[in-house]
Design a protein around this motif. Structure first.
Motif, PDB file in Angstrom:
ATOM      1  N   LEU A  62      52.506 -11.232 -84.557  1.00 55.32           N
ATOM      2  CA  LEU A  62      51.527 -11.345 -85.636  1.00 55.32           C
ATOM      3  C   LEU A  62      50.825 -12.675 -85.433  1.00 55.32           C
ATOM      4  O   LEU A  62      51.475 -13.695 -85.180  1.00 55.32           O
ATOM      5  N   VAL A  63      49.497 -12.675 -85.510  1.00 55.77           N
ATOM      6  CA  VAL A  63      48.743 -13.920 -85.358  1.00 55.77           C
ATOM      7  C   VAL A  63      47.954 -14.179 -86.635  1.00 55.77           C
ATOM      8  O   VAL A  63      47.506 -13.239 -87.300  1.00 55.77           O
ATOM      9  N   LYS A  64      47.794 -15.438 -86.978  1.00 55.48           N
ATOM     10  CA  LYS A  64      47.095 -15.811 -88.206  1.00 55.48           C
ATOM     11  C   LYS A  64      45.732 -16.403 -87.863  1.00 55.48           C
ATOM     12  O   LYS A  64      45.642 -17.420 -87.173  1.00 55.48           O
ATOM     13  N   LEU A  65      44.688 -15.749 -88.337  1.00 50.85           N
ATOM     14  CA  LEU A  65      43.317 -16.199 -88.117  1.00 50.85           C
ATOM     15  C   LEU A  65      42.599 -16.270 -89.455  1.00 50.85           C
ATOM     16  O   LEU A  65      42.515 -15.260 -90.165  1.00 50.85           O
ATOM     17  N   ASP A  66      42.101 -17.429 -89.813  1.00 54.68           N
ATOM     18  CA  ASP A  66      41.356 -17.607 -91.063  1.00 54.68           C
ATOM     19  C   ASP A  66      42.122 -17.029 -92.256  1.00 54.68           C
ATOM     20  O   ASP A  66      41.587 -16.241 -93.048  1.00 54.68           O
ATOM     21  N   SER A  67      43.413 -17.395 -92.337  1.00 51.79           N
ATOM     22  CA  SER A  67      44.283 -17.031 -93.464  1.00 51.79           C
ATOM     23  C   SER A  67      44.682 -15.561 -93.499  1.00 51.79           C
ATOM     24  O   SER A  67      45.313 -15.121 -94.452  1.00 51.79           O
ATOM     25  N   LYS A  68      44.307 -14.767 -92.491  1.00 53.13           N
ATOM     26  CA  LYS A  68      44.706 -13.363 -92.433  1.00 53.13           C
ATOM     27  C   LYS A  68      45.605 -13.130 -91.215  1.00 53.13           C
ATOM     28  O   LYS A  68      45.411 -13.738 -90.161  1.00 53.13           O
ATOM     29  N   LEU A  72      49.149  -8.216 -82.715  1.00 55.70           N
ATOM     30  CA  LEU A  72      48.665  -8.373 -81.346  1.00 55.70           C
ATOM     31  C   LEU A  72      49.794  -7.954 -80.408  1.00 55.70           C
ATOM     32  O   LEU A  72      50.831  -8.614 -80.341  1.00 55.70           O
ATOM     33  N   ASP A  73      49.620  -6.848 -79.722  1.00 57.23           N
ATOM     34  CA  ASP A  73      50.631  -6.351 -78.784  1.00 57.23           C
ATOM     35  C   ASP A  73      50.088  -6.496 -77.365  1.00 57.23           C
ATOM     36  O   ASP A  73      49.392  -5.629 -76.851  1.00 57.23           O
ATOM     37  N   ASN A  92      43.413  -1.734 -77.559  1.00 56.64           N
ATOM     38  CA  ASN A  92      43.722  -0.840 -78.669  1.00 56.64           C
ATOM     39  C   ASN A  92      44.689  -1.489 -79.657  1.00 56.64           C
ATOM     40  O   ASN A  92      44.802  -1.048 -80.796  1.00 56.64           O
ATOM     41  N   TYR A  93      45.403  -2.508 -79.208  1.00 55.58           N
ATOM     42  CA  TYR A  93      46.398  -3.181 -80.058  1.00 55.58           C
ATOM     43  C   TYR A  93      46.057  -4.663 -80.207  1.00 55.58           C
ATOM     44  O   TYR A  93      46.930  -5.512 -80.256  1.00 55.58           O
ATOM     45  N   PHE A  94      44.781  -4.939 -80.311  1.00 54.50           N
ATOM     46  CA  PHE A  94      44.285  -6.314 -80.404  1.00 54.50           C
ATOM     47  C   PHE A  94      43.761  -6.576 -81.817  1.00 54.50           C
ATOM     48  O   PHE A  94      42.787  -5.953 -82.252  1.00 54.50           O
ATOM     49  N   LEU A  95      44.459  -7.425 -82.564  1.00 55.65           N
ATOM     50  CA  LEU A  95      44.055  -7.818 -83.920  1.00 55.65           C
ATOM     51  C   LEU A  95      43.895  -6.591 -84.828  1.00 55.65           C
ATOM     52  O   LEU A  95      42.807  -6.296 -85.314  1.00 55.65           O
ATOM     53  N   SER A 182      34.798  -1.502 -94.955  1.00 55.68           N
ATOM     54  CA  SER A 182      34.279  -2.260 -93.814  1.00 55.68           C
ATOM     55  C   SER A 182      35.370  -2.429 -92.766  1.00 55.68           C
ATOM     56  O   SER A 182      36.555  -2.467 -93.083  1.00 55.68           O
ATOM     57  N   PHE A 183      34.978  -2.536 -91.502  1.00 53.34           N
ATOM     58  CA  PHE A 183      35.961  -2.735 -90.439  1.00 53.34           C
ATOM     59  C   PHE A 183      35.337  -3.526 -89.292  1.00 53.34           C
ATOM     60  O   PHE A 183      34.109  -3.616 -89.154  1.00 53.34           O
ATOM     61  N   SER A 184      36.199  -4.118 -88.488  1.00 53.72           N
ATOM     62  CA  SER A 184      35.785  -4.851 -87.286  1.00 53.72           C
ATOM     63  C   SER A 184      36.655  -4.421 -86.126  1.00 53.72           C
ATOM     64  O   SER A 184      37.855  -4.183 -86.290  1.00 53.72           O
ATOM     65  N   LEU A 185      36.073  -4.319 -84.936  1.00 51.31           N
ATOM     66  CA  LEU A 185      36.800  -3.951 -83.728  1.00 51.31           C
ATOM     67  C   LEU A 185      36.449  -4.939 -82.629  1.00 51.31           C
ATOM     68  O   LEU A 185      35.271  -5.225 -82.405  1.00 51.31           O
ATOM     69  N   ALA A 186      37.458  -5.460 -81.960  1.00 51.48           N
ATOM     70  CA  ALA A 186      37.232  -6.358 -80.824  1.00 51.48           C
ATOM     71  C   ALA A 186      37.514  -5.593 -79.537  1.00 51.48           C
ATOM     72  O   ALA A 186      38.568  -4.979 -79.388  1.00 51.48           O
ATOM     73  N   ILE A 187      36.562  -5.621 -78.617  1.00 49.82           N
ATOM     74  CA  ILE A 187      36.686  -4.932 -77.328  1.00 49.82           C
ATOM     75  C   ILE A 187      36.890  -5.990 -76.237  1.00 49.82           C
ATOM     76  O   ILE A 187      36.553  -7.151 -76.405  1.00 49.82           O
ATOM     77  N   GLY A 188      37.457  -5.586 -75.110  1.00 52.70           N
ATOM     78  CA  GLY A 188      37.730  -6.520 -74.019  1.00 52.70           C
ATOM     79  C   GLY A 188      36.487  -7.206 -73.475  1.00 52.70           C
ATOM     80  O   GLY A 188      35.398  -6.626 -73.439  1.00 52.70           O
ATOM     81  N   LYS A 189      36.668  -8.446 -73.021  1.00 50.93           N
ATOM     82  CA  LYS A 189      35.546  -9.242 -72.495  1.00 50.93           C
ATOM     83  C   LYS A 189      34.828  -8.542 -71.340  1.00 50.93           C
ATOM     84  O   LYS A 189      33.613  -8.709 -71.169  1.00 50.93           O
ATOM     85  N   GLU A 190      35.583  -7.796 -70.532  1.00 51.63           N
ATOM     86  CA  GLU A 190      34.970  -7.171 -69.358  1.00 51.63           C
ATOM     87  C   GLU A 190      33.938  -6.127 -69.720  1.00 51.63           C
ATOM     88  O   GLU A 190      33.194  -5.647 -68.859  1.00 51.63           O
ATOM     89  N   PHE A 191      33.877  -5.753 -71.021  1.00 56.62           N
ATOM     90  CA  PHE A 191      32.905  -4.755 -71.456  1.00 56.62           C
ATOM     91  C   PHE A 191      31.701  -5.390 -72.158  1.00 56.62           C
ATOM     92  O   PHE A 191      30.888  -4.695 -72.765  1.00 56.62           O
ATOM     93  N   ALA A 192      31.586  -6.724 -72.056  1.00 61.34           N
ATOM     94  CA  ALA A 192      30.520  -7.440 -72.763  1.00 61.34           C
ATOM     95  C   ALA A 192      29.129  -6.976 -72.328  1.00 61.34           C
ATOM     96  O   ALA A 192      28.199  -6.938 -73.134  1.00 61.34           O
ATOM     97  N   ASN A 193      28.973  -6.635 -71.052  1.00 65.29           N
ATOM     98  CA  ASN A 193      27.653  -6.244 -70.554  1.00 65.29           C
ATOM     99  C   ASN A 193      27.532  -4.735 -70.337  1.00 65.29           C
ATOM    100  O   ASN A 193      26.573  -4.269 -69.703  1.00 65.29           O
ATOM    101  N   GLU A 194      28.504  -3.980 -70.847  1.00 65.74           N
ATOM    102  CA  GLU A 194      28.473  -2.535 -70.691  1.00 65.74           C
ATOM    103  C   GLU A 194      27.722  -1.886 -71.857  1.00 65.74           C
ATOM    104  O   GLU A 194      27.721  -2.401 -72.974  1.00 65.74           O
ATOM    105  N   ASP A 195      27.103  -0.749 -71.583  1.00 62.36           N
ATOM    106  CA  ASP A 195      26.511   0.061 -72.658  1.00 62.36           C
ATOM    107  C   ASP A 195      27.623   0.893 -73.291  1.00 62.36           C
ATOM    108  O   ASP A 195      28.331   1.628 -72.603  1.00 62.36           O
TER     109      ASP A 195
END
Length: 558
Positions: A62-68, A72-73, A92-95, A182-195
């Motif tokens: 479990l990681v704490k970011l901005d009090s939440k 993280l697996d 799929n198991y990130f934050l 509302s929701f947020s999803l973080a995707i891997g860095k390697e997909f930053a320039n992908e469509d």
């Protein structure tokens, strides 16, 4: 942990400890979490512990970011399997929240902080974007201003269009009584320039904790990565619905799980019938204590061509030793279009009685003998609490003199005078049974070396206790353990709550405690020490079926 950094190899505990070290160097607070993975997260964790699901043992953070707090697996997010690179399910198991990871992870929630938010704070989004993570920010909204009449599940799927392979899915829940989420999803860095393509579809959660496609809502997709929106529109097509009805004069006293099927038969030119690939529609569910009926959910539309169909149901069977535990209703059957029991091969003509609503009228089981007039809620003077005490006494809770003499697993087996149902590679022996009323009883004896001790655990599951009675039940069990050990004074009752640690019962908000126990976020612990044995009585809940488990763990110092 050194081999993790020296050789780049580790199993889950190495991943989790290494994650803690690296994030700690960056000033991020982490908590090491242990539990099981690749299992039904809505199940009872004691089942996995007592039946030794050692291959499913797992660790993450479990990681704490901005009090939440977020899960993280890093093991299940790894970028390679057996040194073969893969990005198919990376991140799929990130934050993720408790609800997200509980699809296939289980842990003792009462020992860890809650993670209940599926969205990130603006600062977290900003920080992640700065570090190169593509962030999908979205909202699920029910069409119009009406609030949801039930929990609605939506599968958010993210895929790459051209190059690198990404298969990312996240199940989100729009809570009953709300209009949007509302929701947020973080995707891997390697997909930053992908469509990326993003989609959302309605799914349903069955009684076993699994998701499947649903037809109850159409989804309209709007926006892109930073303003993705799923609008849910109720589907007005003729989706098959149904209900199971409890007969008059019968009271459901404990949870009853059921399953069944509707099978479509299509006439052939030769006078027979054929079955298509999707012509068997299965369903599952449960009757809770006090229920008069249960809703049946079908992810199917009625056939358009001429057809016949059968409706069958069955309840899960349990045994007390080799004896089938009789239920108050008939265990299985085939029903006609009115819901009444008929011959097993009875087919319903779809042209006369279209498959629009399935009715199952349960019948009283003639072999069932009522044991009490309780309604499934344990009272301190009720039959169920009496049965719990008798079962604890039967299995040595009150035999302190005999337990303190135990030195080996062989001694334990001699005390049992019965062959265990299982012996694992570590020498741990297991026993299991069901009481006449359906309470599950799991027991185990195990040896530890540091410090040297023999452990004996007994857990009773599938107990239903009302909010009005739970405090009295806790006191009754504390009194039972005191008297069993001939102690003069009652032990203090402690409450372990998620993120707050241990507090005495008197310092806890008792009006909220009951729901926290049922959700798995709080646990009652009562300890006694006599001679060389420590007895710990624990009471905790299962969020899957809202039942209570009673466990006594004995540690016999050698």
């Amino acid at each position: 942990m050194r081999p993790t950094f020296l050789y780049g190899r580790a199993v889950c505990n190495g991943f989790a400890h290494a994650t803690s070290v690296l994030l700690g160097k960056m000033g991020v607070e982490t908590i090491y979490v242990t539990g099981y993975a690749g299992v039904n997260g809505y199940d009872d964790i004691d089942k996995y512990e007592l039946l030794n699901y050692k291959d499913a043992l797992h660790a993450w953070n479990l990681v704490k970011l901005d009090s939440k707090y977020y899960h993280l697996d890093t093991t299940w997010n790894q970028g390679s399997i057996n040194e073969v690179p893969t990005t198919a399910n990376k991140y799929n198991y990130f934050l993720v929240s408790d609800e997200q990871i509980a699809n296939d992870h289980i842990w003792r929630k009462g020992f860890y902080p809650k993670s209940q938010d599926d969205s990130y704070n603006p600062q977290t989004v900003k920080d992640l974007k700065t570090k190169g993570y593509p962030i999908i920010s979205g909202e699920i909204t029910l069409q119009g201003n009406a609030n949801a009449k039930e929990d609605i599940w939506v599968d958010i799927a993210v895929r790459t269009i051209r190059n690198k392979n990404l298969s990312f899915n996240r199940i989100m829940k729009l809570d009953k009584g709300t209009n949007s989420k509302s929701f947020s999803l973080a995707i891997g860095k390697e997909f930053a320039n992908e469509d990326l393509t993003i989609n959302g579809s309605n799914v349903t959660l069955d009684a076993k904790g699994y998701y499947s496609s649903a037809l109850l809502y159409n989804t309209v997709i709007e926006g892109g990565v930073e303003d993705f929106k799923v609008i849910l529109e109720p589907n007005h097509v003729n989706v098959v619905k149904g209900k199971m009805i409890v007969p008059d004069g019968i009271t459901i006293e404990s949870r009853l799980d059921f399953g069944g099927s509707v099978t479509i038969y299509r006439p052939t030119e030769t006078g027979g019938f054929s079955l298509g690939e999707n012509d068997m529609i299965t369903f599952s569910g449960n009757l809770q204590p006090g229920d008069r009926e249960a809703q049946l959910e079908f992810n199917s539309l009625p056939p358009e061509a001429k057809y016949y169909y059968t409706i069958k149901y069955n309840f899960a069977e349990t045994y007390a030793g080799e004896t089938l535990v009789q239920l108050p209703v008939q265990h299985s059957g085939t029903v006609d279009h009115t819901g009444n029991i008929v011959a097993e091969d009875h087919k319903i003509d779809g042209s006369k009685y279209p498959l629009e609503e399935v009715i199952i009228k349960l019948s009283k089981n003639k072999l069932w003998i009522p044991t009490s007039n309780q309604t499934g809620k344990v009272t301190v003077d009720g039959t169920a609490i009496k049965e719990i005490k008798e079962k604890l006494k039967e299995h040595h809770m009150g035999s302190h003199a005999a337990l303190k003499k135990l030195k080996t697993i062989n001694d334990a087996q001699a005390l049992e005078k019965a062959k265990p149902v299982e012996v694992d590679s570590n020498g741990t022996i297991y026993y299991s049974e069901n009481t006449a009323s359906g309470i599950e009883v799991f027991r185990s004896y195990s040896k530890t070396s540091n410090p040297e001790a023999l452990g004996y655990n007994i857990t009773l599951n599938k107990i239903y206790i009302s909010k009005e009675d739970y405090l009295g039940t806790i006191g009754e069990l504390n009194e039972f353990l005191k008297n069993s050990l001939n102690e003069k004074k009652l032990a203090d009752i402690y409450v372990y709550t998620s993120g707050e640690g241990s507090k005495k019962l008197g310092a806890v908000d008792k009006s909220a405690l009951y729901n926290e126990i049922l959700k798995g976020y709080a646990q009652i612990n009562i300890s006694y020490k006599k001679d060389n044995i420590t007895y710990t009585l624990s009471i905790y809940g299962s969020p899957y079926d809202k039942s209570i488990s009673v466990s006594i763990r004995t540690n016999i110092a050698l």
